[in-house]
Scaffold this active site. Structure first.
Site, PDB file in Angstrom:
ATOM      1  N   TYR A  65      19.895  -1.089   4.961  1.00 30.90           N
ATOM      2  CA  TYR A  65      18.884  -1.037   3.717  1.00 30.90           C
ATOM      3  C   TYR A  65      19.185  -2.403   3.290  1.00 30.90           C
ATOM      4  O   TYR A  65      19.508  -3.288   3.895  1.00 30.90           O
ATOM      5  CB  TYR A  65      19.239   0.088   2.837  1.00 30.90           C
ATOM      6  CG  TYR A  65      18.314   0.471   1.860  1.00 30.90           C
ATOM      7  CD1 TYR A  65      17.214   0.898   2.011  1.00 30.90           C
ATOM      8  CD2 TYR A  65      18.741   0.401   0.469  1.00 30.90           C
ATOM      9  CE1 TYR A  65      16.079   0.991   1.043  1.00 30.90           C
ATOM     10  CE2 TYR A  65      17.795   0.689  -0.626  1.00 30.90           C
ATOM     11  CZ  TYR A  65      16.562   1.041  -0.372  1.00 30.90           C
ATOM     12  OH  TYR A  65      15.661   1.465  -1.224  1.00 30.90           O
ATOM     13  N   ARG A 118       3.974  -6.424   1.221  1.00 32.53           N
ATOM     14  CA  ARG A 118       5.082  -7.036   0.546  1.00 32.53           C
ATOM     15  C   ARG A 118       6.182  -6.401   0.833  1.00 32.53           C
ATOM     16  O   ARG A 118       6.553  -5.451   0.420  1.00 32.53           O
ATOM     17  CB  ARG A 118       4.305  -6.854  -1.012  1.00 32.53           C
ATOM     18  CG  ARG A 118       5.150  -7.636  -2.128  1.00 32.53           C
ATOM     19  CD  ARG A 118       6.749  -7.212  -2.334  1.00 32.53           C
ATOM     20  NE  ARG A 118       6.609  -5.978  -3.335  1.00 32.53           N
ATOM     21  CZ  ARG A 118       7.440  -4.857  -3.020  1.00 32.53           C
ATOM     22  NH1 ARG A 118       8.200  -5.056  -1.910  1.00 32.53           N
ATOM     23  NH2 ARG A 118       7.353  -3.772  -3.715  1.00 32.53           N
ATOM     24  N   LYS A 136      14.220   3.373   4.801  1.00 34.50           N
ATOM     25  CA  LYS A 136      14.110   4.508   3.723  1.00 34.50           C
ATOM     26  C   LYS A 136      14.330   5.671   4.076  1.00 34.50           C
ATOM     27  O   LYS A 136      15.149   6.428   3.405  1.00 34.50           O
ATOM     28  CB  LYS A 136      12.640   4.197   3.185  1.00 34.50           C
ATOM     29  CG  LYS A 136      12.357   3.075   2.419  1.00 34.50           C
ATOM     30  CD  LYS A 136      12.496   3.119   0.993  1.00 34.50           C
ATOM     31  CE  LYS A 136      12.509   1.848   0.342  1.00 34.50           C
ATOM     32  NZ  LYS A 136      12.659   1.773  -1.134  1.00 34.50           N
ATOM     33  N   GLU A 207       5.043   2.503   0.875  1.00 40.59           N
ATOM     34  CA  GLU A 207       6.023   1.719   0.507  1.00 40.59           C
ATOM     35  C   GLU A 207       5.685   0.219   0.990  1.00 40.59           C
ATOM     36  O   GLU A 207       5.169  -0.093   1.918  1.00 40.59           O
ATOM     37  CB  GLU A 207       7.236   2.076   1.499  1.00 40.59           C
ATOM     38  CG  GLU A 207       8.501   1.341   1.339  1.00 40.59           C
ATOM     39  CD  GLU A 207       9.106   2.140   0.095  1.00 40.59           C
ATOM     40  OE1 GLU A 207       9.485   3.149  -0.230  1.00 40.59           O
ATOM     41  OE2 GLU A 207       9.527   1.092  -0.745  1.00 40.59           O
ATOM     42  N   ASP A 208       6.261  -0.584   0.005  1.00 39.73           N
ATOM     43  CA  ASP A 208       5.926  -2.256   0.459  1.00 39.73           C
ATOM     44  C   ASP A 208       4.643  -2.659   0.570  1.00 39.73           C
ATOM     45  O   ASP A 208       4.323  -3.344   1.633  1.00 39.73           O
ATOM     46  CB  ASP A 208       7.165  -2.714   1.302  1.00 39.73           C
ATOM     47  CG  ASP A 208       8.468  -2.638   0.580  1.00 39.73           C
ATOM     48  OD1 ASP A 208       8.704  -2.210  -0.605  1.00 39.73           O
ATOM     49  OD2 ASP A 208       9.519  -3.449   0.961  1.00 39.73           O
ATOM     50  N   ASP A 230       6.808   4.460  -3.878  1.00 38.64           N
ATOM     51  CA  ASP A 230       8.113   4.487  -4.232  1.00 38.64           C
ATOM     52  C   ASP A 230       8.199   3.255  -5.260  1.00 38.64           C
ATOM     53  O   ASP A 230       9.146   3.284  -6.220  1.00 38.64           O
ATOM     54  CB  ASP A 230       8.915   4.413  -3.132  1.00 38.64           C
ATOM     55  CG  ASP A 230      10.513   4.193  -3.445  1.00 38.64           C
ATOM     56  OD1 ASP A 230      10.846   4.919  -4.000  1.00 38.64           O
ATOM     57  OD2 ASP A 230      11.119   3.670  -2.600  1.00 38.64           O
ATOM     58  N   ASP A 231       7.782   2.189  -4.791  1.00 38.74           N
ATOM     59  CA  ASP A 231       7.701   0.931  -5.571  1.00 38.74           C
ATOM     60  C   ASP A 231       7.447   0.905  -7.023  1.00 38.74           C
ATOM     61  O   ASP A 231       7.847   0.331  -7.791  1.00 38.74           O
ATOM     62  CB  ASP A 231       7.118  -0.222  -5.079  1.00 38.74           C
ATOM     63  CG  ASP A 231       7.456  -0.479  -3.398  1.00 38.74           C
ATOM     64  OD1 ASP A 231       8.569  -0.618  -3.322  1.00 38.74           O
ATOM     65  OD2 ASP A 231       6.689  -0.224  -2.801  1.00 38.74           O
ATOM     66  N   ASN A 370      14.766  -7.651  -4.508  1.00 43.24           N
ATOM     67  CA  ASN A 370      15.431  -7.718  -3.379  1.00 43.24           C
ATOM     68  C   ASN A 370      14.610  -8.707  -2.350  1.00 43.24           C
ATOM     69  O   ASN A 370      13.646  -9.097  -2.533  1.00 43.24           O
ATOM     70  CB  ASN A 370      15.476  -6.131  -2.734  1.00 43.24           C
ATOM     71  CG  ASN A 370      15.956  -5.197  -3.610  1.00 43.24           C
ATOM     72  OD1 ASN A 370      17.068  -5.560  -4.102  1.00 43.24           O
ATOM     73  ND2 ASN A 370      15.350  -4.202  -3.775  1.00 43.24           N
TER      74      ASN A 370
HETATM   75  P1  NAI Z   1       4.717  -7.716  -7.376  1.00 43.06           P
HETATM   76  O1  NAI Z   1       4.250  -8.606  -6.410  1.00 43.06           O
HETATM   77  O2  NAI Z   1       4.007  -6.454  -7.433  1.00 43.06           O
HETATM   78  O3  NAI Z   1       5.143  -8.053  -8.526  1.00 43.06           O
HETATM   79  C1  NAI Z   1       5.723  -9.313  -8.856  1.00 43.06           C
HETATM   80  C2  NAI Z   1       5.619  -9.820 -10.204  1.00 43.06           C
HETATM   81  O4  NAI Z   1       6.382 -10.909 -10.704  1.00 43.06           O
HETATM   82  C3  NAI Z   1       4.253 -10.259 -10.488  1.00 43.06           C
HETATM   83  O5  NAI Z   1       3.824  -9.630 -11.827  1.00 43.06           O
HETATM   84  C4  NAI Z   1       4.218 -11.837 -10.655  1.00 43.06           C
HETATM   85  O6  NAI Z   1       3.231 -12.250 -11.490  1.00 43.06           O
HETATM   86  C5  NAI Z   1       5.505 -11.815 -11.429  1.00 43.06           C
HETATM   87  N1  NAI Z   1       6.071 -13.251 -11.245  1.00 43.06           N
HETATM   88  C6  NAI Z   1       6.314 -14.154 -10.407  1.00 43.06           C
HETATM   89  N2  NAI Z   1       6.952 -15.035 -10.847  1.00 43.06           N
HETATM   90  C7  NAI Z   1       7.406 -14.837 -12.128  1.00 43.06           C
HETATM   91  C8  NAI Z   1       8.120 -15.661 -13.005  1.00 43.06           C
HETATM   92  N3  NAI Z   1       8.405 -16.982 -12.839  1.00 43.06           N
HETATM   93  N4  NAI Z   1       8.242 -15.182 -14.225  1.00 43.06           N
HETATM   94  C9  NAI Z   1       7.846 -13.868 -14.377  1.00 43.06           C
HETATM   95  N5  NAI Z   1       7.269 -13.097 -13.603  1.00 43.06           N
HETATM   96  C10 NAI Z   1       6.927 -13.539 -12.333  1.00 43.06           C
HETATM   97  O7  NAI Z   1       6.212  -7.186  -6.542  1.00 43.06           O
HETATM   98  P2  NAI Z   1       7.067  -5.936  -6.952  1.00 43.06           P
HETATM   99  O8  NAI Z   1       6.509  -4.765  -5.728  1.00 43.06           O
HETATM  100  O9  NAI Z   1       6.767  -5.553  -8.455  1.00 43.06           O
HETATM  101  O10 NAI Z   1       8.320  -6.519  -6.523  1.00 43.06           O
HETATM  102  C11 NAI Z   1       9.088  -7.362  -7.206  1.00 43.06           C
HETATM  103  C12 NAI Z   1      10.469  -7.481  -6.691  1.00 43.06           C
HETATM  104  O11 NAI Z   1      11.055  -6.277  -7.163  1.00 43.06           O
HETATM  105  C13 NAI Z   1      10.547  -7.597  -5.135  1.00 43.06           C
HETATM  106  O12 NAI Z   1      11.747  -8.499  -4.911  1.00 43.06           O
HETATM  107  C14 NAI Z   1      11.035  -6.179  -4.709  1.00 43.06           C
HETATM  108  O13 NAI Z   1      11.995  -6.219  -3.646  1.00 43.06           O
HETATM  109  C15 NAI Z   1      11.749  -5.757  -5.934  1.00 43.06           C
HETATM  110  N6  NAI Z   1      11.795  -4.341  -6.243  1.00 43.06           N
HETATM  111  C16 NAI Z   1      13.092  -3.731  -6.173  1.00 43.06           C
HETATM  112  C17 NAI Z   1      13.307  -2.331  -6.297  1.00 43.06           C
HETATM  113  C18 NAI Z   1      14.820  -1.741  -6.534  1.00 43.06           C
HETATM  114  O14 NAI Z   1      14.724  -0.534  -6.397  1.00 43.06           O
HETATM  115  N7  NAI Z   1      15.782  -2.642  -7.109  1.00 43.06           N
HETATM  116  C19 NAI Z   1      11.978  -1.426  -6.086  1.00 43.06           C
HETATM  117  C20 NAI Z   1      11.104  -2.004  -6.143  1.00 43.06           C
HETATM  118  C21 NAI Z   1      10.761  -3.525  -5.843  1.00 43.06           C
END
Ligand code: NAI
Length: 511
Positions: A65, A118, A136, A207-208, A230-231, A370
């Site tokens: 993972y 993504r 997953k 997912e993603d 899930d996201d 991540n």
């Molecule tokens: P997304 O693309 O939907 O959202 C990313 C957001 O970050 C957007 O709103 C974007 O405008 C914003 N952003 C970009 N640059 C920024 C900055 N400098 N300042 C503030 N905001 C900024 O992506 P998603 O699906 O929300 O995923 C984001 C991250 O979260 C990924 O790295 C993903 O791997 C991680 N993630 C972690 C999870 C966990 O269980 N820990 C679960 C789901 C996602």
């Protein structure tokens, strides 16, 4: 085609036992080599693969993972061995049900599907995204105790806008730009209809997908079949669980916290929506709950005056003056918790984190992005720049850190704490819909699983080694909601937790 999970005895002549398999994994030089070795082991002796994973979750979860799965996806077409899954391509239009019927098992209960739009914080990885559904589902089995034969990983190959990937020799996907608009909608509709026809009992986990698709998909299909994203929803529950746990340490209820979200995408808004629901349950009005949350995206604070907000962000916009920088937002909004879901490495710099420590005795800092390379800060930075006072969790694991002669143990805040238990709870109750209340119940159950000694250490999530019993508790909470909301189709066991534990798959391997 034979399934790797076709029942019967383990393959004859396989030399490895558990100890040997672990020793040979540990002898390898890199996590990616271990990933490949585990993929081979899964193909040769899936029982041994799952036995190892279950017994060594803390050590092997980061291999199957995040973060290693990120490296595997980047290198997917060049890997000497890859895990199996079903590739459904845009060229299969008109015959997707037939492709699904080609999978050798009919008793599929869980499908995780991505279109590679993504992948973690790594962007569009096209068909290379297959690593994510595979990873997953490995956790569905290892943590949620779902039988491996019930799991089907699907890569929906719609093409990719990642030109470098398309040009790679040996790229496994369709080397065309990404299908969009009506073409994409129609492909998804055919896929979902095929799932309903071929695997009518299955839970479908999105997912993603990139956020332009993810929110729309969830709205389109959540009332039609047993599906969730899930996201958005799984991360929402995980984030709320972490905040509730932080509240157990600081003595602050969720409704007394002020939350600054760095990232207003699937993860940020997913947590935001679940936070609002949890605050309403604590007795806050909608307006009071909304006042306690501020979202930032790549263009600054999400405020009502902005003309550039897409539909899924608009309900979260606040009627306040624009704020451009995160550090300024900390100074103005004075959050108790900072939640990073931006995929921007280093976003939580020294100014941001020391501002958090100036306004809080115990600043809550979640760097959820991540893989590790995208984390908003490292554990070491979070502790160093807050004088060791941060209550920290990260999406990918970090090692313990020494600060002022104290060892601080960062927790992993990942939706792996939620989705395996949600899946198990849906299966236990035979739920035919997945509701937001189930995710809220999952969050509360997860937070309640933290033991007093873990709270005393400042841990926000239990250690990975306890994922199985925690998943059973999450499953019991989810199933209870399914019964309350009349979405369940199976007779209710007297003790939901005991039933969840008792039903878990336990691979038997030669000693
Ligand atoms: P997304 O693309 O939907 O959202 C990313 C957001 O970050 C957007 O709103 C974007 O405008 C914003 N952003 C970009 N640059 C920024 C900055 N400098 N300042 C503030 N905001 C900024 O992506 P998603 O699906 O929300 O995923 C984001 C991250 O979260 C990924 O790295 C993903 O791997 C991680 N993630 C972690 C999870 C966990 O269980 N820990 C679960 C789901 C996602």
């Amino acid at each position: 085609m034979m399934s790797p999970h076709d029942g019967g005895a383990p393959p004859p002549g396989l030399a490895l036992n558990q100890e040997q398999a672990l020793a040979s994994l540990r002898a390898l030089a890199t996590p990616l080599e271990r990933y490949v070795q585990l993929a081979r082991l899964h193909g040769e002796d899936y029982r041994l693969f799952y036995r190892l994973l279950i017994d060594h979750l803390e050590e092997l979860m980061p291999v199957v993972y995040t973060p290693t799965v990120g490296d595997a996806c980047l290198a997917w077409s060049r890997l000497p061995a890859r895990p199996r899954g079903l590739y459904v391509s845009r060229r299969d239009r008109g015959r997707i049900a037939e492709v699904l019927r080609g999978w050798p098992r009919r008793d599929v209960g869980f499908i995780v599907v991505t279109d590679g739009g993504r992948i973690l914080g790594l962007g569009d990885l096209g068909a290379n995204g297959m690593g994510i559904p595979v990873g997953k589902l490995a956790l569905y089995t290892a943590c949620g105790g779902v039988a491996p034969q019930a799991c089907l990983p699907v890569m929906l190959d719609v093409g990719t806008d990642n030109e470098a990937l398309r040009g790679e020799p040996g790229y496994l996907g369709v080397p065309e730009s990404r299908l969009k608009g009506e073409g994409w909608d129609a492909l998804l509709e055919e896929f979902v209809a095929a799932v309903e026809a071929v695997f009518p009992q299955a839970v479908l986990q999105f997912e993603d997908f990139n956020n332009a698709c993810a929110f729309a998909l969830l709205e389109r299909y959540r009332g039609r079949l047993c599906c969730f994203n899930d996201d958005i929803q799984g991360t929402g529950a995980m984030g709320v669980a972490g905040l509730l746990a932080a509240g157990r340490i600081t003595g602050r209820k969720l409704g007394e916290q002020r939350l600054l979200f760095a990232g207003a995408g699937e993860a940020g808004l997913g947590i935001g929506a679940t936070v609002l629901a949890a605050m309403r349950e604590e007795g806050l009005s909608e307006a009071q709950a909304r006042e306690r949350c501020l979202f930032m995206d790549s263009r600054g604070a999400v405020v009502s005056g902005r003309q550039d907000l897409v539909a899924h962000k608009r309900p979260f916009a606040r009627p306040r003056a624009p704020i451009g920088e995160l550090a300024a937002a900390v100074e103005i909004f004075r959050p108790t918790a900072l939640i990073g879901a931006s995929a921007q490495a280093g976003l939580f710099g020294e100014r941001v984190l020391s501002a958090m420590s100036q306004v809080n005795e115990r600043p809550v800092v979640f760097a959820l992005s991540n893989p590790t390379s995208k984390s908003e800060c490292t554990a070491e930075q979070a502790y160093r720049w807050t004088g060791g006072r941060a209550l920290f969790a990260s999406g990918s694991p970090f090692a313990p850190v020494e600060v002022n002669a104290r060892t601080l143990v960062p927790a992993q805040g990942n939706n792996a704490w939620i989705f395996p238990g949600v899946g198990l709870g849906l299966a236990l109750s035979g739920a035919r819909r997945v509701t937001d209340q189930m995710f809220l119940a999952a969050a509360q159950a997860l937070a309640a699983q933290l033991r007093a000694d873990e709270i005393a250490q400042g841990r926000l999530f239990p250690p990975a080694a306890r994922l199985r019993p925690v998943a059973a508790a999450v499953a019991a909470a989810v199933a209870a909601v399914a019964y309350e909301q009349a979405h369940a189709t199976r007779p209710r066991p007297r003790d939901l937790y005991a039933a969840a534990l008792a039903g878990m798959y336990e691979p038997k391997v030669a000693a």
